[in-house]
Design a protein around this motif. Sequence first.
Motif, PDB file in Angstrom:
ATOM      1  N   THR A   7       0.811  -1.221   0.000  1.00 36.51           N
ATOM      2  CA  THR A   7       0.000   0.000   0.000  1.00 36.51           C
ATOM      3  C   THR A   7       0.840   1.266   0.000  1.00 36.51           C
ATOM      4  OG1 THR A   7      -0.134   0.129   2.424  1.00 36.51           O
ATOM      5  CG2 THR A   7      -1.829  -1.181   1.283  1.00 36.51           C
ATOM      6  N   GLY A   8       2.120   1.159   0.344  1.00 36.03           N
ATOM      7  CA  GLY A   8       2.963   2.338   0.448  1.00 36.03           C
ATOM      8  C   GLY A   8       2.711   3.138   1.710  1.00 36.03           C
ATOM      9  N   ARG A   9       2.018   2.547   2.677  1.00 39.47           N
ATOM     10  CA  ARG A   9       1.715   3.228   3.936  1.00 39.47           C
ATOM     11  C   ARG A   9       2.266   2.420   5.107  1.00 39.47           C
ATOM     12  NH1 ARG A   9      -4.648   4.298   3.206  1.00 39.47           N
ATOM     13  NH2 ARG A   9      -4.458   2.745   1.544  1.00 39.47           N
ATOM     14  N   ARG A  10       2.785   3.103   6.115  1.00 40.16           N
ATOM     15  CA  ARG A  10       3.390   2.442   7.263  1.00 40.16           C
ATOM     16  C   ARG A  10       2.322   1.755   8.106  1.00 40.16           C
ATOM     17  NH1 ARG A  10       4.817   4.469  12.372  1.00 40.16           N
ATOM     18  NH2 ARG A  10       4.002   6.509  11.700  1.00 40.16           N
ATOM     19  N   VAL A  11       2.661   0.586   8.626  1.00 38.17           N
ATOM     20  CA  VAL A  11       1.768  -0.162   9.524  1.00 38.17           C
ATOM     21  C   VAL A  11       1.994   0.301  10.948  1.00 38.17           C
ATOM     22  CG1 VAL A  11       1.277  -2.444  10.490  1.00 38.17           C
ATOM     23  CG2 VAL A  11       1.620  -2.173   8.022  1.00 38.17           C
ATOM     24  N   THR A  12       0.907   0.634  11.633  1.00 37.97           N
ATOM     25  CA  THR A  12       1.012   1.108  13.015  1.00 37.97           C
ATOM     26  C   THR A  12       0.311   0.202  14.013  1.00 37.97           C
ATOM     27  OG1 THR A  12      -0.939   2.511  12.701  1.00 37.97           O
ATOM     28  CG2 THR A  12       1.231   3.518  12.321  1.00 37.97           C
ATOM     29  N   GLY A  13      -0.407  -0.800  13.531  1.00 31.94           N
ATOM     30  CA  GLY A  13      -1.089  -1.707  14.453  1.00 31.94           C
ATOM     31  C   GLY A  13      -1.378  -3.038  13.812  1.00 31.94           C
ATOM     32  N   GLY A  14      -1.387  -4.083  14.650  1.00 31.47           N
ATOM     33  CA  GLY A  14      -1.698  -5.418  14.161  1.00 31.47           C
ATOM     34  C   GLY A  14      -0.432  -6.197  13.843  1.00 31.47           C
ATOM     35  N   PRO A  15      -0.589  -7.381  13.272  1.00 31.47           N
ATOM     36  CA  PRO A  15      -1.855  -7.920  12.787  1.00 31.47           C
ATOM     37  C   PRO A  15      -2.756  -8.431  13.921  1.00 31.47           C
ATOM     38  CG  PRO A  15      -0.116  -9.529  12.471  1.00 31.47           C
ATOM     39  CD  PRO A  15       0.541  -8.286  13.001  1.00 31.47           C
ATOM     40  N   GLU A  23      -6.188  -8.574  10.248  1.00 33.61           N
ATOM     41  CA  GLU A  23      -6.430  -7.129  10.241  1.00 33.61           C
ATOM     42  C   GLU A  23      -5.147  -6.388  10.596  1.00 33.61           C
ATOM     43  OE1 GLU A  23      -9.607  -5.839  12.717  1.00 33.61           O
ATOM     44  OE2 GLU A  23     -11.001  -7.379  12.003  1.00 33.61           O
ATOM     45  N   VAL A  24      -4.869  -5.320   9.858  1.00 32.75           N
ATOM     46  CA  VAL A  24      -3.695  -4.491  10.092  1.00 32.75           C
ATOM     47  C   VAL A  24      -4.136  -3.032  10.021  1.00 32.75           C
ATOM     48  CG1 VAL A  24      -1.503  -3.738   9.094  1.00 32.75           C
ATOM     49  CG2 VAL A  24      -2.017  -6.166   9.252  1.00 32.75           C
ATOM     50  N   THR A  25      -3.595  -2.189  10.886  1.00 28.93           N
ATOM     51  CA  THR A  25      -3.907  -0.762  10.870  1.00 28.93           C
ATOM     52  C   THR A  25      -2.757   0.011  10.245  1.00 28.93           C
ATOM     53  OG1 THR A  25      -5.228  -0.987  12.871  1.00 28.93           O
ATOM     54  CG2 THR A  25      -4.547   1.235  12.267  1.00 28.93           C
ATOM     55  N   LEU A  26      -3.100   0.908   9.311  1.00 32.49           N
ATOM     56  CA  LEU A  26      -2.095   1.715   8.632  1.00 32.49           C
ATOM     57  C   LEU A  26      -1.952   3.078   9.313  1.00 32.49           C
ATOM     58  CD1 LEU A  26      -3.118   0.949   4.933  1.00 32.49           C
ATOM     59  CD2 LEU A  26      -1.453  -0.253   6.373  1.00 32.49           C
ATOM     60  N   GLU A  27      -0.932   3.822   8.918  1.00 36.09           N
ATOM     61  CA  GLU A  27      -0.576   5.060   9.602  1.00 36.09           C
ATOM     62  C   GLU A  27      -1.673   6.118   9.555  1.00 36.09           C
ATOM     63  OE1 GLU A  27       2.802   6.901   7.734  1.00 36.09           O
ATOM     64  OE2 GLU A  27       2.227   6.137   5.770  1.00 36.09           O
ATOM     65  N   ASP A  28      -2.568   6.047   8.542  1.00 37.06           N
ATOM     66  CA  ASP A  28      -3.657   7.023   8.476  1.00 37.06           C
ATOM     67  C   ASP A  28      -4.887   6.577   9.249  1.00 37.06           C
ATOM     68  OD1 ASP A  28      -4.542   4.970   6.889  1.00 37.06           O
ATOM     69  OD2 ASP A  28      -4.829   6.178   5.076  1.00 37.06           O
ATOM     70  N   GLY A  29      -4.753   5.476  10.000  1.00 37.59           N
ATOM     71  CA  GLY A  29      -5.865   4.962  10.798  1.00 37.59           C
ATOM     72  C   GLY A  29      -6.745   3.970  10.073  1.00 37.59           C
ATOM     73  N   THR A  30      -6.500   3.727   8.795  1.00 41.45           N
ATOM     74  CA  THR A  30      -7.289   2.776   8.016  1.00 41.45           C
ATOM     75  C   THR A  30      -6.973   1.356   8.458  1.00 41.45           C
ATOM     76  OG1 THR A  30      -7.244   4.252   6.105  1.00 41.45           O
ATOM     77  CG2 THR A  30      -7.821   1.940   5.686  1.00 41.45           C
ATOM     78  N   THR A  31      -8.008   0.558   8.666  1.00 40.81           N
ATOM     79  CA  THR A  31      -7.828  -0.860   8.954  1.00 40.81           C
ATOM     80  C   THR A  31      -8.047  -1.646   7.675  1.00 40.81           C
ATOM     81  OG1 THR A  31      -8.615  -0.569  11.222  1.00 40.81           O
ATOM     82  CG2 THR A  31      -8.586  -2.806  10.364  1.00 40.81           C
ATOM     83  N   VAL A  32      -7.120  -2.516   7.348  1.00 42.25           N
ATOM     84  CA  VAL A  32      -7.180  -3.291   6.111  1.00 42.25           C
ATOM     85  C   VAL A  32      -7.074  -4.777   6.437  1.00 42.25           C
ATOM     86  CG1 VAL A  32      -6.184  -1.408   4.764  1.00 42.25           C
ATOM     87  CG2 VAL A  32      -4.679  -3.166   5.732  1.00 42.25           C
ATOM     88  N   GLU A  69       2.094 -11.640  -5.968  1.00 47.40           N
ATOM     89  CA  GLU A  69       1.816 -13.035  -6.330  1.00 47.40           C
ATOM     90  C   GLU A  69       1.164 -13.813  -5.197  1.00 47.40           C
ATOM     91  OE1 GLU A  69       4.152 -17.007  -8.022  1.00 47.40           O
ATOM     92  OE2 GLU A  69       5.266 -15.184  -7.575  1.00 47.40           O
ATOM     93  N   TRP A  70       1.494 -13.478  -3.944  1.00 44.92           N
ATOM     94  CA  TRP A  70       1.060 -14.316  -2.828  1.00 44.92           C
ATOM     95  C   TRP A  70       0.164 -13.612  -1.821  1.00 44.92           C
ATOM     96  CZ3 TRP A  70       1.295 -19.334  -3.127  1.00 44.92           C
ATOM     97  CH2 TRP A  70       2.239 -19.919  -3.984  1.00 44.92           C
ATOM     98  N   SER A  71       0.006 -12.309  -1.868  1.00 40.10           N
ATOM     99  CA  SER A  71      -0.758 -11.605  -0.834  1.00 40.10           C
ATOM    100  C   SER A  71      -1.632 -10.523  -1.456  1.00 40.10           C
ATOM    101  CB  SER A  71       0.189 -10.954   0.190  1.00 40.10           C
ATOM    102  OG  SER A  71       0.962 -11.936   0.849  1.00 40.10           O
ATOM    103  N   LEU A  72      -2.770 -10.290  -0.795  1.00 37.53           N
ATOM    104  CA  LEU A  72      -3.716  -9.269  -1.232  1.00 37.53           C
ATOM    105  C   LEU A  72      -4.110  -8.419  -0.032  1.00 37.53           C
ATOM    106  CD1 LEU A  72      -6.624  -9.546  -3.691  1.00 37.53           C
ATOM    107  CD2 LEU A  72      -7.163  -8.787  -1.375  1.00 37.53           C
ATOM    108  N   VAL A  73      -4.106  -7.102  -0.217  1.00 40.26           N
ATOM    109  CA  VAL A  73      -4.538  -6.164   0.816  1.00 40.26           C
ATOM    110  C   VAL A  73      -5.815  -5.493   0.322  1.00 40.26           C
ATOM    111  CG1 VAL A  73      -3.946  -4.154   2.208  1.00 40.26           C
ATOM    112  CG2 VAL A  73      -2.151  -5.754   1.513  1.00 40.26           C
ATOM    113  N   SER A  74      -6.841  -5.541   1.146  1.00 44.53           N
ATOM    114  CA  SER A  74      -8.125  -4.972   0.741  1.00 44.53           C
ATOM    115  C   SER A  74      -8.758  -4.208   1.892  1.00 44.53           C
ATOM    116  CB  SER A  74      -9.082  -6.064   0.267  1.00 44.53           C
ATOM    117  OG  SER A  74      -9.389  -6.957   1.325  1.00 44.53           O
ATOM    118  N   GLU A  75      -9.731  -3.402   1.532  1.00 43.01           N
ATOM    119  CA  GLU A  75     -10.524  -2.643   2.502  1.00 43.01           C
ATOM    120  C   GLU A  75     -11.175  -3.590   3.511  1.00 43.01           C
ATOM    121  OE1 GLU A  75     -14.606   0.090   2.175  1.00 43.01           O
ATOM    122  OE2 GLU A  75     -13.904  -1.125   0.484  1.00 43.01           O
ATOM    123  N   ARG A  76     -11.190  -3.201   4.768  1.00 40.79           N
ATOM    124  CA  ARG A  76     -11.926  -3.949   5.790  1.00 40.79           C
ATOM    125  C   ARG A  76     -13.367  -3.460   5.825  1.00 40.79           C
ATOM    126  NH1 ARG A  76     -13.590  -2.890  10.950  1.00 40.79           N
ATOM    127  NH2 ARG A  76     -13.883  -4.691  12.324  1.00 40.79           N
TER     128      ARG A  76
END
Length: 279
Positions: A7-15, A23-32, A69-76
Motif C-alpha cells: 500500500t505504500g503506507r506504514r503499519v502502526t497496528g496489528g496484525p 487485520e492491520v492498521t495503517l498510519e492514516d488509521g485505516t484498517t485493512v 503473487e502471494w498476498s492481497l490487501v483490501s478494505e476492511r
Amino acid sequence: MTASRLTGRRVTGGPVGSGSPAEVTLEDGTTVMVKRGDGPGAVRAEAAGLRWLGAARAVRVPEVLGYDEWSLVSERVPTGAAGPGAATRFGRALAALHASGAPAFGAAPPDGPEEAYIGRAPMRNVRGDDWPSWYAEHRVLPYLRSAVDAGTVRPGEAGVIEAVCERLPALAGPAEPPARLHGDLWQGNVLWGTDGEVRVIDPAAHGGHRETDLAMLRLFGCPYLAELLGGYEEASPLADGWQGRVGAHQLFPLLVHAALFGRGYAEQALSVARATLAG
C-alpha cells in the motif's frame, strides 16, 4: 510488512489474528485485511475477480488496495447483523451483477488467469458456448474425478452424477446468456455491513449460469434468503421451473467440497444427483 509494501503506507497496528486474513492498521488509521493466496495464481484471480464484479456497479465489493503473487490487501468491511431490507437490496443488486454479463461461459475476468481457484481447489476457466456441456465438462466432472481419486466418491457411485451430466441438455431449462458470477457465493463470502449494505468477498468469478450463484446461497444457507430471492425476481425473474434445477447447480460446489473435505459432502452430492434424475 506486507501491508506496508503493497500500500505504500506504514503499519502502526496489528496484525489482529494469527491466520489469513488478518487485520492491520495503517498510519492514516485505516484498517485493512491482509490475505495470503491459496496457490499460484490465486491472488491474481481474486484481485481480477473483485475488479470485474465491482466494475458492474451492482453488488458492492471491498476495494483492492494492493497485491502481489502471494498476498492481497483490501478494505476492511465493518460487519453487523443481517436484515430483510438489506437482503432484498442485495437480491436486486445480484440480479444486476448477473445481467452485466460475461463474454462466454467459463470466461475469466479481464486480466484474470485461466488457472484459478474456488476456495482451496484449483478451477480452470475454459470458455464454452453451450452451458450444459461446458458445466458438465469443466465444473462437475473434474471434481467428480478428484473425489473418486480421493476415495470420497466410490467408483461405483460416480455413474449417477455422470447420468445427470448426460441429461443436462434436457434438465437445464431455457438457454440463457452467460452471467457474471461471483462463483463461490456461500454465506461466509457475504458480508452484512454496519451501513445496512452487503458486500461480497473471495470470488471465484467467471462467466456462468446465474442460477448457480443462487443455488450456492441456498446450499450453505443465507439469512433472509426468501427476501433476497424476492428482490432478485423483482429485478430479473427466473425462468419457470428454476426450483427443480437447484440440485443440478449444487453439484459443482458439493463435489468441490467432497474432493477437499470428505465423505459427507460426497453423500450429499449423490443424494442431490438422484433427486435431480428423479425429477
